[in-house]
Design a protein around this motif. Structure first.
Motif, PDB file in Angstrom:
ATOM      1  N   SER A   1       5.259 -28.648 -16.280  1.00  0.00           N
ATOM      2  CA  SER A   1       4.699 -29.965 -15.989  1.00  0.00           C
ATOM      3  C   SER A   1       4.234 -30.642 -17.265  1.00  0.00           C
ATOM      4  O   SER A   1       3.994 -29.985 -18.289  1.00  0.00           O
ATOM      5  N   ASP A   2       4.138 -31.966 -17.211  1.00  0.00           N
ATOM      6  CA  ASP A   2       3.466 -32.751 -18.250  1.00  0.00           C
ATOM      7  C   ASP A   2       4.005 -32.435 -19.646  1.00  0.00           C
ATOM      8  O   ASP A   2       3.275 -32.020 -20.538  1.00  0.00           O
ATOM      9  N   VAL A   3       5.297 -32.688 -19.819  1.00  0.00           N
ATOM     10  CA  VAL A   3       5.926 -32.448 -21.121  1.00  0.00           C
ATOM     11  C   VAL A   3       5.451 -33.463 -22.159  1.00  0.00           C
ATOM     12  O   VAL A   3       5.177 -33.123 -23.304  1.00  0.00           O
ATOM     13  N   HIS A   4       5.365 -34.746 -21.778  1.00  0.00           N
ATOM     14  CA  HIS A   4       4.987 -35.818 -22.715  1.00  0.00           C
ATOM     15  C   HIS A   4       5.874 -35.724 -23.959  1.00  0.00           C
ATOM     16  O   HIS A   4       5.421 -35.475 -25.082  1.00  0.00           O
ATOM     17  N   ILE A   5       7.159 -35.954 -23.724  1.00  0.00           N
ATOM     18  CA  ILE A   5       8.199 -35.602 -24.686  1.00  0.00           C
ATOM     19  C   ILE A   5       8.055 -36.299 -26.028  1.00  0.00           C
ATOM     20  O   ILE A   5       8.453 -35.759 -27.070  1.00  0.00           O
ATOM     21  N   GLY A   6       7.456 -37.485 -26.054  1.00  0.00           N
ATOM     22  CA  GLY A   6       7.283 -38.186 -27.321  1.00  0.00           C
ATOM     23  C   GLY A   6       6.450 -37.413 -28.318  1.00  0.00           C
ATOM     24  O   GLY A   6       6.599 -37.583 -29.536  1.00  0.00           O
ATOM     25  N   SER A   7       5.570 -36.554 -27.810  1.00  0.00           N
ATOM     26  CA  SER A   7       4.717 -35.760 -28.692  1.00  0.00           C
ATOM     27  C   SER A   7       5.474 -34.617 -29.363  1.00  0.00           C
ATOM     28  O   SER A   7       4.929 -33.955 -30.250  1.00  0.00           O
ATOM     29  N   TYR A   8       6.729 -34.360 -28.942  1.00  0.00           N
ATOM     30  CA  TYR A   8       7.529 -33.297 -29.555  1.00  0.00           C
ATOM     31  C   TYR A   8       8.414 -33.809 -30.683  1.00  0.00           C
ATOM     32  O   TYR A   8       9.106 -33.021 -31.329  1.00  0.00           O
ATOM     33  N   ILE A   9       8.419 -35.106 -30.916  1.00  0.00           N
ATOM     34  CA  ILE A   9       9.216 -35.654 -32.015  1.00  0.00           C
ATOM     35  C   ILE A   9       8.695 -35.085 -33.329  1.00  0.00           C
ATOM     36  O   ILE A   9       7.505 -35.190 -33.644  1.00  0.00           O
ATOM     37  N   GLY A  10       9.578 -34.431 -34.087  1.00  0.00           N
ATOM     38  CA  GLY A  10       9.180 -33.733 -35.298  1.00  0.00           C
ATOM     39  C   GLY A  10       8.830 -32.284 -35.076  1.00  0.00           C
ATOM     40  O   GLY A  10       8.579 -31.541 -36.025  1.00  0.00           O
ATOM     41  N   ASN A  11       8.802 -31.851 -33.809  1.00  0.00           N
ATOM     42  CA  ASN A  11       8.487 -30.456 -33.492  1.00  0.00           C
ATOM     43  C   ASN A  11       9.479 -29.947 -32.446  1.00  0.00           C
ATOM     44  O   ASN A  11       9.108 -29.318 -31.456  1.00  0.00           O
ATOM     45  N   GLU A  12      10.746 -30.231 -32.686  1.00  0.00           N
ATOM     46  CA  GLU A  12      11.797 -29.915 -31.727  1.00  0.00           C
ATOM     47  C   GLU A  12      11.926 -28.406 -31.486  1.00  0.00           C
ATOM     48  O   GLU A  12      12.301 -27.978 -30.395  1.00  0.00           O
ATOM     49  N   GLU A  13      11.601 -27.599 -32.505  1.00  0.00           N
ATOM     50  CA  GLU A  13      11.737 -26.148 -32.358  1.00  0.00           C
ATOM     51  C   GLU A  13      10.823 -25.612 -31.268  1.00  0.00           C
ATOM     52  O   GLU A  13      11.190 -24.685 -30.538  1.00  0.00           O
ATOM     53  N   LEU A  14       9.635 -26.189 -31.147  1.00  0.00           N
ATOM     54  CA  LEU A  14       8.697 -25.733 -30.121  1.00  0.00           C
ATOM     55  C   LEU A  14       9.241 -26.021 -28.728  1.00  0.00           C
ATOM     56  O   LEU A  14       9.134 -25.187 -27.819  1.00  0.00           O
ATOM     57  N   LEU A  15       9.848 -27.203 -28.547  1.00  0.00           N
ATOM     58  CA  LEU A  15      10.437 -27.531 -27.253  1.00  0.00           C
ATOM     59  C   LEU A  15      11.591 -26.585 -26.928  1.00  0.00           C
ATOM     60  O   LEU A  15      11.741 -26.145 -25.790  1.00  0.00           O
ATOM     61  N   GLN A  16      12.411 -26.257 -27.923  1.00  0.00           N
ATOM     62  CA  GLN A  16      13.513 -25.322 -27.695  1.00  0.00           C
ATOM     63  C   GLN A  16      12.990 -23.944 -27.280  1.00  0.00           C
ATOM     64  O   GLN A  16      13.554 -23.309 -26.380  1.00  0.00           O
ATOM     65  N   MET A  17      11.918 -23.482 -27.902  1.00  0.00           N
ATOM     66  CA  MET A  17      11.314 -22.201 -27.522  1.00  0.00           C
ATOM     67  C   MET A  17      10.844 -22.236 -26.071  1.00  0.00           C
ATOM     68  O   MET A  17      11.019 -21.273 -25.319  1.00  0.00           O
ATOM     69  N   PHE A  18      10.270 -23.354 -25.697  1.00  0.00           N
ATOM     70  CA  PHE A  18       9.764 -23.517 -24.335  1.00  0.00           C
ATOM     71  C   PHE A  18      10.908 -23.493 -23.308  1.00  0.00           C
ATOM     72  O   PHE A  18      10.847 -22.808 -22.284  1.00  0.00           O
ATOM     73  N   VAL A  19      11.999 -24.203 -23.619  1.00  0.00           N
ATOM     74  CA  VAL A  19      13.159 -24.200 -22.725  1.00  0.00           C
ATOM     75  C   VAL A  19      13.773 -22.803 -22.647  1.00  0.00           C
ATOM     76  O   VAL A  19      14.129 -22.324 -21.567  1.00  0.00           O
ATOM     77  N   ASP A  20      13.884 -22.128 -23.789  1.00  0.00           N
ATOM     78  CA  ASP A  20      14.417 -20.763 -23.791  1.00  0.00           C
ATOM     79  C   ASP A  20      13.553 -19.828 -22.948  1.00  0.00           C
ATOM     80  O   ASP A  20      14.069 -18.935 -22.261  1.00  0.00           O
ATOM     81  N   SER A  21      12.247 -20.020 -22.987  1.00  0.00           N
ATOM     82  CA  SER A  21      11.334 -19.177 -22.198  1.00  0.00           C
ATOM     83  C   SER A  21      11.536 -19.395 -20.708  1.00  0.00           C
ATOM     84  O   SER A  21      11.497 -18.446 -19.923  1.00  0.00           O
ATOM     85  N   ILE A  22      11.774 -20.645 -20.310  1.00  0.00           N
ATOM     86  CA  ILE A  22      12.045 -20.922 -18.897  1.00  0.00           C
ATOM     87  C   ILE A  22      13.351 -20.256 -18.473  1.00  0.00           C
ATOM     88  O   ILE A  22      13.412 -19.561 -17.447  1.00  0.00           O
ATOM     89  N   ASN A  23      14.401 -20.443 -19.265  1.00  0.00           N
ATOM     90  CA  ASN A  23      15.700 -19.875 -18.898  1.00  0.00           C
ATOM     91  C   ASN A  23      15.666 -18.350 -18.857  1.00  0.00           C
ATOM     92  O   ASN A  23      16.408 -17.727 -18.098  1.00  0.00           O
TER      93      ASN A  23
END
Length: 258
Positions: free
Chosen positions: A25-47
């Motif tokens: 929930s509550d990704v607030h994707i604009g806050s990940y600009i410049g920190n794309e690696e953290l979002l990828q880790m999060f998606v990998d953890s879900i999968n």
């Protein structure tokens, strides 16, 4: 962090005993600009959870759909056996920008189309039936249903569950947890509701957050006469700061209660 919770119900069909739902929930994707690696880790953890179903309970963006474009591929790579279901949060409207009504309406349509482009099944006061052999459950999604003043109050229980049998096992997705007592409990028989919105105010000490002054249900599982709601404290924030409240993925296992 990855949180694990179990929800037991005598109403759960046998084929769904052990069914695993991953909520974020509550990704607030604009806050990940410049920190794309953290979002990828999060998606990998879900999968990595090998979920039967993935659900997103609102607030994909901070202000506008343009934030989403750099992340279409990574968010579109989320997967589960029965797919990804989502609902709209208050930030997924255009209330956080100064623009004409026409521009705001276009932005809101664009945000919803982008979720669908990623392969997510966006539910706006509607539902889907998920089957396992001869058994089935319903995943339902209400539009954002906040206080009607600061946050849009557009959830419609009757429309969302139109045609659903009273005997069905229902997983209700609703961004704002205040709707649980205001509408979902009195107007439906949904056994399990999944919400977000609070972020636990992105600050917690010793299991307590000042958000408790604002919300009665703000993080974790809550129960009422055998029915339950899980409030995820989310993975992001409009302000990219968290203290004592790490980004959260919730793995919910459904079990039959005898």
């Amino acid at each position: 962090k990855v949180s694990h919770v179990t929800y037991e119900s005598p109403c759960l069909p046998e084929a769904f005993d052990g069914y695993r739902i991953v909520q974020f929930s509550d990704v607030h994707i604009g806050s990940y600009i410049g920190n794309e690696e953290l979002l990828q880790m999060f998606v990998d953890s879900i999968n990595a959870q090998n979920a039967d179903m993935v659900v997103f309970t609102g607030d994909l963006q901070n202000r506008e759909p343009q934030e989403i474009y750099p992340f279409l591929d990574v968010l579109g790579s989320l997967k589960s056996k029965d797919g990804v279901f989502s609902v709209i949060g208050n930030h997924d409207y255009a209330d956080y920008i100064e623009a004409s009504p026409a521009v705001k309406a276009a932005n809101e349509r664009e945000t919803r189309e982008l979720e669908k482009r990623m392969g997510w099944q966006l539910l706006v006061n509607e539902h889907r039936v998920v089957k396992r052999g001869g058994d089935s459950i319903v995943v339902a999604g209400m539009d954002n249903d906040g206080d009607g003043r600061k946050f849009p109050q557009n959830g419609d229980v009757n429309k969302t569950l139109h045609g659903v049998s009273d005997s069905a096992f229902i997983v209700m997705l609703e961004h704002d947890p205040t709707s649980w007592r205001r509408k979902i409990l009195p107007q439906s028989k949904a056994q399990l509701t999944l919400s977000g919105h609070t972020h636990a105010m992105q600050f917690m000490l010793g299991g307590w957050s000042p958000v408790a002054f604002v919300y009665d249900e703000w993080g974790g599982m809550y129960y009422e006469s055998g029915r339950a709601m899980n409030v995820s404290t989310g993975v992001g924030g409009f302000i990219p700061f968290r203290f004592g409240v790490p980004g959260e993925i919730v793995v919910i296992e459904l079990r039959i209660r005898n």
